[in-house]
Design a protein around this motif. Structure first.
Motif, PDB file in Angstrom:
ATOM      1  N   UNK A  39       0.812  -1.212   0.000  1.00  0.00           N
ATOM      2  CA  UNK A  39       0.000   0.000   0.000  1.00  0.00           C
ATOM      3  C   UNK A  39       0.847   1.264   0.000  1.00  0.00           C
ATOM      4  N   UNK A  40       2.002   1.202   0.642  1.00  0.00           N
ATOM      5  CA  UNK A  40       2.838   2.384   0.745  1.00  0.00           C
ATOM      6  C   UNK A  40       3.379   2.822  -0.610  1.00  0.00           C
ATOM      7  N   UNK A  41       3.443   1.893  -1.577  1.00  0.00           N
ATOM      8  CA  UNK A  41       3.981   2.209  -2.883  1.00  0.00           C
ATOM      9  C   UNK A  41       2.963   2.886  -3.794  1.00  0.00           C
TER      10      UNK A  41
ATOM     11  N   UNK B 182      10.282   2.830 -16.828  1.00  0.00           N
ATOM     12  CA  UNK B 182       9.433   3.741 -16.057  1.00  0.00           C
ATOM     13  C   UNK B 182       8.411   2.964 -15.238  1.00  0.00           C
ATOM     14  N   UNK B 183       7.761   1.987 -15.890  1.00  0.00           N
ATOM     15  CA  UNK B 183       6.751   1.196 -15.187  1.00  0.00           C
ATOM     16  C   UNK B 183       7.349   0.441 -14.004  1.00  0.00           C
ATOM     17  N   UNK B 184       8.563  -0.089 -14.211  1.00  0.00           N
ATOM     18  CA  UNK B 184       9.206  -0.871 -13.153  1.00  0.00           C
ATOM     19  C   UNK B 184       9.658  -0.001 -11.982  1.00  0.00           C
TER      20      UNK B 184
ATOM     21  N   UNK C  55       9.992   4.477  -7.402  1.00  0.00           N
ATOM     22  CA  UNK C  55      11.331   4.924  -7.038  1.00  0.00           C
ATOM     23  C   UNK C  55      11.562   6.327  -7.595  1.00  0.00           C
ATOM     24  N   UNK C  56      11.275   7.316  -6.797  1.00  0.00           N
ATOM     25  CA  UNK C  56      11.348   8.707  -7.252  1.00  0.00           C
ATOM     26  C   UNK C  56      12.765   9.106  -7.646  1.00  0.00           C
ATOM     27  N   UNK C  57      13.758   8.674  -6.885  1.00  0.00           N
ATOM     28  CA  UNK C  57      15.143   9.042  -7.172  1.00  0.00           C
ATOM     29  C   UNK C  57      15.589   8.517  -8.534  1.00  0.00           C
TER      30      UNK C  57
ATOM     31  N   UNK D 175       1.736   9.377  -7.802  1.00  0.00           N
ATOM     32  CA  UNK D 175       2.246  10.749  -7.857  1.00  0.00           C
ATOM     33  C   UNK D 175       3.340  10.883  -8.924  1.00  0.00           C
ATOM     34  N   UNK D 176       4.229   9.894  -8.988  1.00  0.00           N
ATOM     35  CA  UNK D 176       5.291   9.943  -9.989  1.00  0.00           C
ATOM     36  C   UNK D 176       4.739   9.857 -11.405  1.00  0.00           C
TER      37      UNK D 176
END
Length: 359
Positions: free
Chosen positions: A8-10, A226-228, A232-234, A16-17
């Motif tokens: 859920x945290x992801x 991108x999908x993977x 991972x914002x960084x 947002x990304x």
């Protein structure tokens, strides 16, 4: 059928990304290291990066020389991937020469303008800013070529040392050029020559397309990448910085690109230790400064053997060091691994020049 559970945290981060990459304003704003313009002119604007209050204002000067057809952000990609900021943090005073945009009106500019005028003028001004002290030059790709040629043509310049990153010297050892060089044997290189003359150079869209073509597999895999990494914002921010960098690429002047194509790419002048420009011959054996050359082991544009040949032609240098570091053409200069693998070589080299000057 079992279902795949996504933590859920992801979900919020990924959503947002995805929004910021497509409909939003991007993942992170560009935050360049602040510079002050100390000279402004066509294709020769000189910017000195600001030293923070309390910093070392007596730091030794370093001039960053980019190649043509790229923005100066190659030295300042992101706060964590900024060679300019790293030099400030390690006690240096970096400046950069900015060529600005290249248009059809610049079609008559050749190597001579950079070798005899733009680069020497930048070196002289940076030296004057620091009381006439000789300066260290750090250059990327063709910027290294032009710096070496300028040092050979004008050995009286106040240069203390030259460090090149991903600078090819033997163009016969560039795998990407093999098809073009082979085709040119049958056409005499006329297709490229005619096209360049017609367009007045190599326009920015062609430069961007060429740069992307060198990483064709990466371009094909980009949607999956991108999908993977949506969570991972960084990682996505690093990708975004490269896209921003490529989107700002200017073009090549027509005359210079023809010189590059005919004398360097096809005739491989540099591998012979020279560059022939009309009746003029610039001899690289006249470079009499210490030189560091760094090549990326994953560079699809400048191969390690092509860069290593520099040690063969600079016979007049009092000291040549060749190093390799992991990374692509841009990655070896400003990728996430550059602070750990590439920049330490530059740090050691500059420290040695400072120690030798004191001794």
């Amino acid at each position: 059928m079992s279902s795949v559970r996504v933590p859920a945290v992801k979900v919020p981060t990924a959503a947002r990304n995805a929004w910021n990459l497509t409909l939003g304003e991007g993942l992170e704003p560009y935050q360049p290291t602040p510079p002050t313009v100390i000279h402004e002119g066509p294709h020769r604007t000189l910017r000195k990066y600001d030293v923070p209050a309390g910093g070392n204002h007596d730091a030794h000067p370093v001039l960053l020389v980019p190649p043509l057809a790229v923005p100066i952000s190659c030295f300042d990609l992101r706060p964590e991937q900024s060679l300019a900021q790293h030099l400030i943090d390690t006690g240096h005073a970096p400046s950069v020469v900015d060529y600005g945009t290249i248009s059809f009106a610049d079609r008559d500019l050749g190597f001579e303008e950079w070798i005899d005028d733009i680069i020497p003028a930048a070196i002289k001004r940076v030296s004057a800013e620091h009381g006439g002290a000789p300066i260290d030059v750090v250059a990327w790709c063709l910027g290294g070529t032009m710096t070496l040629l300028s040092a050979a043509a004008h050995p009286e310049q106040p240069i203390r040392s030259i460090a090149t990153v991903a600078t090819p010297i033997d163009y016969a050892k560039l795998p990407n050029l093999v098809p073009l060089r082979t085709a040119a044997r049958f056409t005499g290189g006329r297709v490229t020559t005619y096209g360049t003359k017609l367009m007045g150079g190599m326009p920015a869209p062609f430069v961007k397309l060429t740069f992307r073509a060198t990483a064709f597999q990466r371009e094909l895999k980009k949607p999956w990448f991108i999908a993977r990494n949506l969570g991972n914002t960084e990682t996505l921010a690093r990708m975004e910085s490269i896209e921003r960098f490529m989107g700002q690429m200017p073009g090549y002047p027509g005359r210079l690109y023809l010189q590059l194509w005919q004398r360097i790419m096809l005739r491989n002048d540099l591998a012979k230790g020279q560059l022939v420009l009309g009746d003029r011959r610039i001899d690289l054996r006249r470079v009499d400064k210490p030189v560091l050359a760094i090549a990326g082991t994953g560079d699809a544009i400048t191969s390690v053997p092509a860069a290593r040949h520099l040690a063969t032609v600079l016979t007049g240098s009092p000291g040549i060091r060749f190093e390799t570091a992991p990374g692509s053409h841009l990655g070896v200069l400003a990728g996430p691994g550059a602070p750990e693998h590439t920049w330490p070589h530059i740090d050691v080299f500059l420290a040695e020049q400072q120690a030798a000057a004191r001794a």
